[in-house]
Design a protein around this motif. Structure first.
Motif, PDB file in Angstrom:
ATOM      1  N   VAL A   9       0.841  -1.200   0.000  1.00 47.65           N
ATOM      2  CA  VAL A   9       0.000   0.000   0.000  1.00 47.65           C
ATOM      3  C   VAL A   9       0.875   1.247   0.000  1.00 47.65           C
ATOM      4  CG1 VAL A   9      -1.607   1.341   1.399  1.00 47.65           C
ATOM      5  CG2 VAL A   9      -1.981  -1.122   1.088  1.00 47.65           C
ATOM      6  N   ALA A  10       1.888   1.272   0.868  1.00 51.59           N
ATOM      7  CA  ALA A  10       2.777   2.439   0.947  1.00 51.59           C
ATOM      8  C   ALA A  10       3.486   2.687  -0.372  1.00 51.59           C
ATOM      9  CB  ALA A  10       3.787   2.247   2.074  1.00 51.59           C
ATOM     10  N   GLU A  11       3.961   1.612  -1.006  1.00 51.40           N
ATOM     11  CA  GLU A  11       4.655   1.761  -2.291  1.00 51.40           C
ATOM     12  C   GLU A  11       3.706   2.267  -3.362  1.00 51.40           C
ATOM     13  OE1 GLU A  11       8.034  -1.734  -1.710  1.00 51.40           O
ATOM     14  OE2 GLU A  11       6.032  -2.239  -2.442  1.00 51.40           O
ATOM     15  N   ASN A  12       2.467   1.819  -3.355  1.00 56.64           N
ATOM     16  CA  ASN A  12       1.481   2.337  -4.303  1.00 56.64           C
ATOM     17  C   ASN A  12       1.223   3.819  -4.078  1.00 56.64           C
ATOM     18  OD1 ASN A  12      -0.282   0.474  -6.252  1.00 56.64           O
ATOM     19  ND2 ASN A  12       0.543  -0.793  -4.606  1.00 56.64           N
ATOM     20  N   LEU A  13       1.199   4.248  -2.842  1.00 52.97           N
ATOM     21  CA  LEU A  13       0.939   5.655  -2.546  1.00 52.97           C
ATOM     22  C   LEU A  13       2.053   6.560  -3.053  1.00 52.97           C
ATOM     23  CD1 LEU A  13      -0.495   5.349   1.086  1.00 52.97           C
ATOM     24  CD2 LEU A  13      -1.740   6.127  -0.931  1.00 52.97           C
TER      25      LEU A  13
ATOM     26  N   PRO B 287      -0.336  -0.116   5.945  1.00 54.05           N
ATOM     27  CA  PRO B 287       0.373   0.302   4.727  1.00 54.05           C
ATOM     28  C   PRO B 287       1.434  -0.677   4.263  1.00 54.05           C
ATOM     29  CG  PRO B 287       1.113   1.595   6.618  1.00 54.05           C
ATOM     30  CD  PRO B 287      -0.070   0.787   7.087  1.00 54.05           C
ATOM     31  N   SER B 288       1.737  -1.710   5.057  1.00 56.07           N
ATOM     32  CA  SER B 288       2.773  -2.666   4.668  1.00 56.07           C
ATOM     33  C   SER B 288       2.223  -3.878   3.923  1.00 56.07           C
ATOM     34  CB  SER B 288       3.540  -3.144   5.905  1.00 56.07           C
ATOM     35  OG  SER B 288       2.706  -3.911   6.763  1.00 56.07           O
TER      36      SER B 288
ATOM     37  N   GLU C 182      -3.926  -7.900  -1.783  1.00 63.87           N
ATOM     38  CA  GLU C 182      -4.627  -8.551  -0.685  1.00 63.87           C
ATOM     39  C   GLU C 182      -5.873  -7.778  -0.261  1.00 63.87           C
ATOM     40  OE1 GLU C 182      -2.158  -9.614   2.646  1.00 63.87           O
ATOM     41  OE2 GLU C 182      -0.384  -9.811   1.376  1.00 63.87           O
ATOM     42  N   LEU C 183      -6.023  -6.558  -0.755  1.00 65.05           N
ATOM     43  CA  LEU C 183      -7.118  -5.699  -0.311  1.00 65.05           C
ATOM     44  C   LEU C 183      -8.375  -5.936  -1.130  1.00 65.05           C
ATOM     45  CD1 LEU C 183      -5.322  -2.258   0.186  1.00 65.05           C
ATOM     46  CD2 LEU C 183      -5.546  -4.141   1.801  1.00 65.05           C
ATOM     47  N   SER C 184      -9.509  -5.636  -0.512  1.00 63.52           N
ATOM     48  CA  SER C 184     -10.779  -5.651  -1.229  1.00 63.52           C
ATOM     49  C   SER C 184     -10.828  -4.483  -2.206  1.00 63.52           C
ATOM     50  CB  SER C 184     -11.938  -5.523  -0.235  1.00 63.52           C
ATOM     51  OG  SER C 184     -11.917  -4.239   0.374  1.00 63.52           O
ATOM     52  N   THR C 185     -11.813  -4.533  -3.103  1.00 61.88           N
ATOM     53  CA  THR C 185     -11.980  -3.443  -4.066  1.00 61.88           C
ATOM     54  C   THR C 185     -12.176  -2.112  -3.357  1.00 61.88           C
ATOM     55  OG1 THR C 185     -13.014  -4.983  -5.610  1.00 61.88           O
ATOM     56  CG2 THR C 185     -13.346  -2.638  -6.033  1.00 61.88           C
ATOM     57  N   GLY C 186     -12.972  -2.099  -2.280  1.00 65.72           N
ATOM     58  CA  GLY C 186     -13.237  -0.859  -1.554  1.00 65.72           C
ATOM     59  C   GLY C 186     -11.988  -0.283  -0.925  1.00 65.72           C
ATOM     60  N   SER C 187     -11.157  -1.139  -0.328  1.00 63.80           N
ATOM     61  CA  SER C 187      -9.926  -0.661   0.298  1.00 63.80           C
ATOM     62  C   SER C 187      -8.951  -0.128  -0.750  1.00 63.80           C
ATOM     63  CB  SER C 187      -9.274  -1.783   1.104  1.00 63.80           C
ATOM     64  OG  SER C 187     -10.062  -2.120   2.227  1.00 63.80           O
TER      65      SER C 187
ATOM     66  N   LYS D 137      -6.263 -15.165   8.725  1.00 68.61           N
ATOM     67  CA  LYS D 137      -7.404 -14.273   8.582  1.00 68.61           C
ATOM     68  C   LYS D 137      -8.427 -14.578   9.658  1.00 68.61           C
ATOM     69  CE  LYS D 137      -6.881 -13.636   3.599  1.00 68.61           C
ATOM     70  NZ  LYS D 137      -7.545 -13.649   2.264  1.00 68.61           N
ATOM     71  N   LYS D 138      -9.280 -13.595   9.950  1.00 68.38           N
ATOM     72  CA  LYS D 138     -10.272 -13.796  10.992  1.00 68.38           C
ATOM     73  C   LYS D 138     -11.312 -14.822  10.542  1.00 68.38           C
ATOM     74  CE  LYS D 138     -13.307  -9.958   9.596  1.00 68.38           C
ATOM     75  NZ  LYS D 138     -13.822  -8.634   9.970  1.00 68.38           N
TER      76      LYS D 138
END
Length: 512
Positions: free
Chosen positions: A97-101, A136-137, A142-147, A274-275
């Motif tokens: 996530v951080a690298e994408n940002l 952010p790591s 791995e994220l959903s479409t919304g995230s 995962k939960k």
């Protein structure tokens, strides 16, 4: 940047005119809602403004504070202070996530990427869009479409753009997340930024926008303050005809007189790392439309994917699932379809369509997958089946050979529905069935779903659009933290009741 003007913008694709002399004014310190049906030209116009379609590939002019501008690339537009968040996300799934940002804008220390600074900056940007629980790591994939949508919004804000274009930014977000984003956009307006907000959601447009501009069939038909129009007038401007309500009248339910089509008892999903999800228990009757509400990450989609054999690798599903009185277990979605349950995924382009394949091919995949692989295929029969099923859903098209990617979002969704209905499922699960679909096409899809229920089809609708759920469904189940926290009948429907149950952190017993 005080004012951006687009004058007489015209664009054609292969002889088909997408824009025909569009005029638009965008002002700093204002939020402009840009609306219109799918195919009206909204995204094409914004691609021109953001440099995705370069100067020379369209006619007309763009000026900022009276000075003409010509962009040959999105980077040039970004340098001029214009950023766009596309409806189709452009993330790098293998990067964090951080690298994408910060991709292309790496913080550096002694000539190397400063990972500590990148993580701190990512945390600030994510907090700014309300994604306080997003790590952010983790990898974007791995994220959903919304995230992923939230990350894209955070990335655009990190560029400190003076004009921010958001194309359907809340299409993958829950009501709570949408409300958080709207707060962010209002704060940006107070910073005297200009914002263009493309949306099909009437409640967001009237709650957020200062001005509204309407495109229809590639032409400008209206621009005014939002207070100068009401919902009925705006819809009429968009579709070119009166449309007195957003939802068709719901017919009387037949579910009370019908036996259960689907019985789910104590379904529990476990995945390493995962939960846990569940236990989940409910009954779905023939002719019933049962809704599933919940916040992003609550586990609605994951529960149904696991039940229908589409869970993540290594996941385990326990409990009992009965359809038409027969207990079954599905190891993959095709096996679920064999037993009479079909699912239409939330991401149409990723999960449901073959974009370069024809309408005929896209409409037949589900039915053909159930037949013998050695059975010959009759071209004339397939054409007849495709024509009948697409006509039944009033799918607007040129011919059966055109790629499905040529169609609007609403018509693509109709093709997907036509496909699964050819397989004659007992139960149809629809995940975000009208995401990215314009108001006129939504109305038609709602009519189709009501017609299916009246014929005895059993439907599950998973949606983040609470007005949609309340208009469509006979009952609404609410999921929080992977557990059912409420089962509401129509007499109990309200956004407050749904959100209260969606925010419950510890499940209370809720039975069908």
């Amino acid at each position: 940047m005080r004012e951006v003007n687009l004058k007489n913008v015209t664009k054609s694709f292969g002889g088909v005119r997408a824009l025909g002399g569009v005029d638009l004014t965008i002002r700093s310190g204002r939020i402009l809602a840009l609306v219109g049906e799918n195919g009206a030209g909204k995204s094409t116009l914004m691609k021109i403004l953001s440099g995705v379609i370069p100067a020379g590939d369209f006619e007309g002019e763009i000026s900022v504070d009276g000075q003409p501008l010509r962009f040959s690339s999105p980077r040039e537009a970004e340098a001029a202070g214009i950023a766009i968040i596309h409806q189709e996300l452009s993330a790098f799934p293998s990067l964090t996530v951080a690298e994408n940002l910060f991709v292309g804008h790496w913080p550096r220390k002694r000539g190397l990427v400063d990972h500590d600074a990148m993580m701190l900056g990512a945390r600030r940007l994510l907090d700014r869009v309300g994604a306080v629980d997003l790590d952010p790591s983790v990898s974007m994939g791995e994220l959903s479409t919304g995230s992923q949508q939230l990350v894209e919004i955070a990335k655009a804000l990190g560029r400190e753009s003076r004009l921010l274009i958001l194309d359907e930014p809340t299409s993958s977000l829950t009501p709570g997340e949408s409300a958080s984003l709207i707060k962010v956009l209002r704060a940006l307006r107070e910073e005297n930024r200009a914002l263009v907000y493309i949306s099909h959601k009437m409640e967001e447009i009237f709650a957020l926008a200062d001005e509204v501009a309407v495109l229809r069939d590639g032409h400008s038909v209206h621009q005014s303050t939002t207070t100068a129009v009401d919902e009925a007038k705006l819809v009429s401007l968009m579709v070119g005809r009166p449309l007195d309500r957003l939802f068709p009248e719901k017919p009387a339910s037949v579910r009370e007189k019908s036996p259960p089509a689907l019985v789910v008892r104590h379904v529990h999903v476990t995945s390493e790392g995962k939960k846990d999800l569940g236990p989940l228990s409910f009954e779905l009757r023939k002719g019933e439309i049962l809704g599933f509400a919940g916040l992003l990450g609550a586990g609605r989609t994951e529960l149904f994917q696991a039940m229908l054999g589409g869970g993540p690798p290594g996941s385990k599903t326990s409990g009992a699932i009965e359809i038409a009185g027969e207990v079954f277990h599905a190891d993959d979605p095709r096996e679920a379809l064999d037993h009479g349950i079909a699912i239409v995924g939330e991401d149409r382009k990723r999960d449901s369509i073959f974009p370069q394949r024809s309408l005929e091919e896209n409409s037949a995949i589900s039915r053909l997958s159930l037949g013998s692989r050695f059975k010959p295929i009759s071209a004339s029969y397939e054409q007849a089946m495709a024509t009948t099923s697409l006509d039944r859903l009033r799918t607007r098209r040129r011919d059966l050979e055109q790629p499905i990617s040529d169609l609007s979002g609403g018509n693509q969704q109709k093709v997907v529905l036509a496909r699964v209905l050819q397989a004659a499922p007992e139960v149809l699960v629809l995940d975000e069935p009208t995401r990215g679909v314009d108001v006129g096409a939504k109305f038609e899809i709602y009519q189709i779903l009501f017609g299916l229920a009246a014929e005895g089809q059993s439907l599950v609708v998973i949606s983040s659009d609470l007005p949609e759920l309340m208009a469509l469904c006979d009952r609404i189940a609410v999921i929080a933290d992977g557990k059912m926290t409420a089962m509401l009948d129509r007499a109990s429907f309200s956004q407050e009741a749904i959100l209260t149950a969606a925010l419950t952190r510890h499940s209370r017993e809720a039975h069908a």
